[in-house]
Motif scaffolding. Structure first.
Motif, PDB file in Angstrom:
ATOM      1  N   ILE A   1       0.834  -1.209   0.000  1.00  0.00           N
ATOM      2  CA  ILE A   1       0.000   0.000   0.000  1.00  0.00           C
ATOM      3  C   ILE A   1       0.865   1.255   0.000  1.00  0.00           C
ATOM      4  O   ILE A   1       0.599   2.206  -0.749  1.00  0.00           O
ATOM      5  N   ILE A   2       1.917   1.256   0.803  1.00  0.00           N
ATOM      6  CA  ILE A   2       2.824   2.408   0.850  1.00  0.00           C
ATOM      7  C   ILE A   2       3.474   2.633  -0.510  1.00  0.00           C
ATOM      8  O   ILE A   2       3.573   3.766  -0.993  1.00  0.00           O
ATOM      9  N   ARG A   3       3.908   1.555  -1.156  1.00  0.00           N
ATOM     10  CA  ARG A   3       4.535   1.685  -2.475  1.00  0.00           C
ATOM     11  C   ARG A   3       3.559   2.218  -3.518  1.00  0.00           C
ATOM     12  O   ARG A   3       3.925   3.038  -4.356  1.00  0.00           O
ATOM     13  N   ILE A   4       2.307   1.768  -3.470  1.00  0.00           N
ATOM     14  CA  ILE A   4       1.296   2.244  -4.422  1.00  0.00           C
ATOM     15  C   ILE A   4       1.026   3.735  -4.204  1.00  0.00           C
ATOM     16  O   ILE A   4       0.923   4.507  -5.166  1.00  0.00           O
ATOM     17  N   ILE A   5       0.938   4.156  -2.948  1.00  0.00           N
ATOM     18  CA  ILE A   5       0.701   5.568  -2.646  1.00  0.00           C
ATOM     19  C   ILE A   5       1.850   6.431  -3.143  1.00  0.00           C
ATOM     20  O   ILE A   5       1.639   7.495  -3.748  1.00  0.00           O
ATOM     21  N   ILE A   6       3.079   5.983  -2.923  1.00  0.00           N
ATOM     22  CA  ILE A   6       4.249   6.723  -3.414  1.00  0.00           C
ATOM     23  C   ILE A   6       4.235   6.788  -4.935  1.00  0.00           C
ATOM     24  O   ILE A   6       4.502   7.843  -5.533  1.00  0.00           O
ATOM     25  N   ALA A   7       3.902   5.677  -5.594  1.00  0.00           N
ATOM     26  CA  ALA A   7       3.850   5.646  -7.056  1.00  0.00           C
ATOM     27  C   ALA A   7       2.787   6.608  -7.580  1.00  0.00           C
ATOM     28  O   ALA A   7       3.020   7.328  -8.561  1.00  0.00           O
ATOM     29  N   LEU A   8       1.626   6.628  -6.935  1.00  0.00           N
ATOM     30  CA  LEU A   8       0.576   7.560  -7.346  1.00  0.00           C
ATOM     31  C   LEU A   8       1.005   9.013  -7.154  1.00  0.00           C
ATOM     32  O   LEU A   8       0.723   9.875  -7.992  1.00  0.00           O
ATOM     33  N   GLY A   9       1.703   9.284  -6.067  1.00  0.00           N
ATOM     34  CA  GLY A   9       2.214  10.636  -5.828  1.00  0.00           C
ATOM     35  C   GLY A   9       3.223  11.064  -6.879  1.00  0.00           C
ATOM     36  O   GLY A   9       3.168  12.195  -7.390  1.00  0.00           O
ATOM     37  N   LEU A  10       4.134  10.169  -7.221  1.00  0.00           N
ATOM     38  CA  LEU A  10       5.124  10.484  -8.261  1.00  0.00           C
ATOM     39  C   LEU A  10       4.457  10.694  -9.618  1.00  0.00           C
ATOM     40  O   LEU A  10       4.819  11.612 -10.363  1.00  0.00           O
ATOM     41  N   ALA A  11       3.467   9.856  -9.927  1.00  0.00           N
ATOM     42  CA  ALA A  11       2.746  10.010 -11.193  1.00  0.00           C
ATOM     43  C   ALA A  11       1.982  11.333 -11.216  1.00  0.00           C
ATOM     44  O   ALA A  11       1.947  12.021 -12.252  1.00  0.00           O
ATOM     45  N   ALA A  12       1.387  11.709 -10.095  1.00  0.00           N
ATOM     46  CA  ALA A  12       0.663  12.985 -10.025  1.00  0.00           C
ATOM     47  C   ALA A  12       1.612  14.158 -10.246  1.00  0.00           C
ATOM     48  O   ALA A  12       1.261  15.116 -10.961  1.00  0.00           O
ATOM     49  N   LEU A  13       2.796  14.100  -9.655  1.00  0.00           N
ATOM     50  CA  LEU A  13       3.786  15.161  -9.871  1.00  0.00           C
ATOM     51  C   LEU A  13       4.177  15.266 -11.340  1.00  0.00           C
ATOM     52  O   LEU A  13       4.343  16.359 -11.886  1.00  0.00           O
ATOM     53  N   TYR A  14       4.308  14.123 -11.990  1.00  0.00           N
ATOM     54  CA  TYR A  14       4.685  14.112 -13.398  1.00  0.00           C
ATOM     55  C   TYR A  14       3.564  14.651 -14.289  1.00  0.00           C
ATOM     56  O   TYR A  14       3.796  15.512 -15.133  1.00  0.00           O
ATOM     57  N   PHE A  15       2.354  14.144 -14.100  1.00  0.00           N
ATOM     58  CA  PHE A  15       1.255  14.507 -14.991  1.00  0.00           C
ATOM     59  C   PHE A  15       0.720  15.914 -14.756  1.00  0.00           C
ATOM     60  O   PHE A  15       0.032  16.463 -15.610  1.00  0.00           O
ATOM     61  N   THR A  16       1.030  16.515 -13.615  1.00  0.00           N
ATOM     62  CA  THR A  16       0.646  17.909 -13.383  1.00  0.00           C
ATOM     63  C   THR A  16       1.786  18.861 -13.731  1.00  0.00           C
ATOM     64  O   THR A  16       1.704  20.056 -13.455  1.00  0.00           O
ATOM     65  N   ASN A  17       2.845  18.331 -14.309  1.00  0.00           N
ATOM     66  CA  ASN A  17       4.017  19.100 -14.746  1.00  0.00           C
ATOM     67  C   ASN A  17       4.715  19.847 -13.612  1.00  0.00           C
ATOM     68  O   ASN A  17       5.310  20.889 -13.832  1.00  0.00           O
ATOM     69  N   ILE A  18       4.638  19.323 -12.411  1.00  0.00           N
ATOM     70  CA  ILE A  18       5.378  19.907 -11.295  1.00  0.00           C
ATOM     71  C   ILE A  18       6.846  19.527 -11.415  1.00  0.00           C
ATOM     72  O   ILE A  18       7.727  20.317 -11.074  1.00  0.00           O
ATOM     73  N   ILE A  19       7.102  18.322 -11.894  1.00  0.00           N
ATOM     74  CA  ILE A  19       8.476  17.905 -12.161  1.00  0.00           C
ATOM     75  C   ILE A  19       8.613  17.645 -13.661  1.00  0.00           C
ATOM     76  O   ILE A  19       7.653  17.283 -14.328  1.00  0.00           O
ATOM     77  N   SER A  20       9.815  17.862 -14.172  1.00  0.00           N
ATOM     78  CA  SER A  20      10.046  17.640 -15.606  1.00  0.00           C
ATOM     79  C   SER A  20      11.509  17.279 -15.822  1.00  0.00           C
ATOM     80  O   SER A  20      12.321  17.330 -14.900  1.00  0.00           O
ATOM     81  N   GLY A  21      11.810  16.904 -17.040  1.00  0.00           N
ATOM     82  CA  GLY A  21      13.179  16.567 -17.399  1.00  0.00           C
ATOM     83  C   GLY A  21      13.623  15.226 -16.846  1.00  0.00           C
ATOM     84  O   GLY A  21      12.838  14.286 -16.720  1.00  0.00           O
ATOM     85  N   THR A  22      14.897  15.167 -16.505  1.00  0.00           N
ATOM     86  CA  THR A  22      15.497  13.927 -16.031  1.00  0.00           C
ATOM     87  C   THR A  22      14.861  13.449 -14.725  1.00  0.00           C
ATOM     88  O   THR A  22      14.626  12.246 -14.546  1.00  0.00           O
ATOM     89  N   ILE A  23      14.560  14.367 -13.838  1.00  0.00           N
ATOM     90  CA  ILE A  23      13.934  14.006 -12.562  1.00  0.00           C
ATOM     91  C   ILE A  23      12.587  13.342 -12.810  1.00  0.00           C
ATOM     92  O   ILE A  23      12.221  12.367 -12.140  1.00  0.00           O
ATOM     93  N   ALA A  24      11.833  13.853 -13.774  1.00  0.00           N
ATOM     94  CA  ALA A  24      10.518  13.278 -14.090  1.00  0.00           C
ATOM     95  C   ALA A  24      10.662  11.860 -14.621  1.00  0.00           C
ATOM     96  O   ALA A  24       9.888  10.975 -14.248  1.00  0.00           O
ATOM     97  N   ILE A  25      11.636  11.634 -15.463  1.00  0.00           N
ATOM     98  CA  ILE A  25      11.854  10.295 -16.016  1.00  0.00           C
ATOM     99  C   ILE A  25      12.235   9.323 -14.902  1.00  0.00           C
ATOM    100  O   ILE A  25      11.705   8.208 -14.829  1.00  0.00           O
ATOM    101  N   ILE A  26      13.122   9.748 -14.023  1.00  0.00           N
ATOM    102  CA  ILE A  26      13.525   8.901 -12.903  1.00  0.00           C
ATOM    103  C   ILE A  26      12.327   8.610 -12.007  1.00  0.00           C
ATOM    104  O   ILE A  26      12.130   7.471 -11.563  1.00  0.00           O
ATOM    105  N   ALA A  27      11.499   9.615 -11.748  1.00  0.00           N
ATOM    106  CA  ALA A  27      10.324   9.439 -10.893  1.00  0.00           C
ATOM    107  C   ALA A  27       9.345   8.439 -11.498  1.00  0.00           C
ATOM    108  O   ALA A  27       8.797   7.592 -10.788  1.00  0.00           O
TER     109      ALA A  27
END
Length: 69
Positions: free
Chosen positions: A11-37
């Protein structure tokens, strides 16, 4: 392979994955950091689905409470 991840860990891993995906799809993170996330998020989802973490196997960690046969 024996499962080595408990439900809380998954559950913790899924929540973290959803958070990282949300950061990516809302364009809060971009570039290399986004790819790593996104790569980390995909790995977290995959390991949660199969209930096996290769790093846990290496270090002898087991958060699964159900005994394996």
């Amino acid at each position: 392979m024996n499962k080595n991840m408990g439900s809380t860990d998954k559950i913790i891993r899924i929540i973290i994955a959803l958070g990282l995906a949300a950061l990516y799809f809302t364009n809060i993170i971009s570039g290399t950091i986004a790819i790593i996330a996104i790569v980390v998020a995909v790995i977290f989802v995959l390991t949660s689905v199969v209930s096996i973490c290769p790093l846990y196997s290496i270090f002898g960690i087991n958060t699964c409470k159900v005994p394996q046969k």
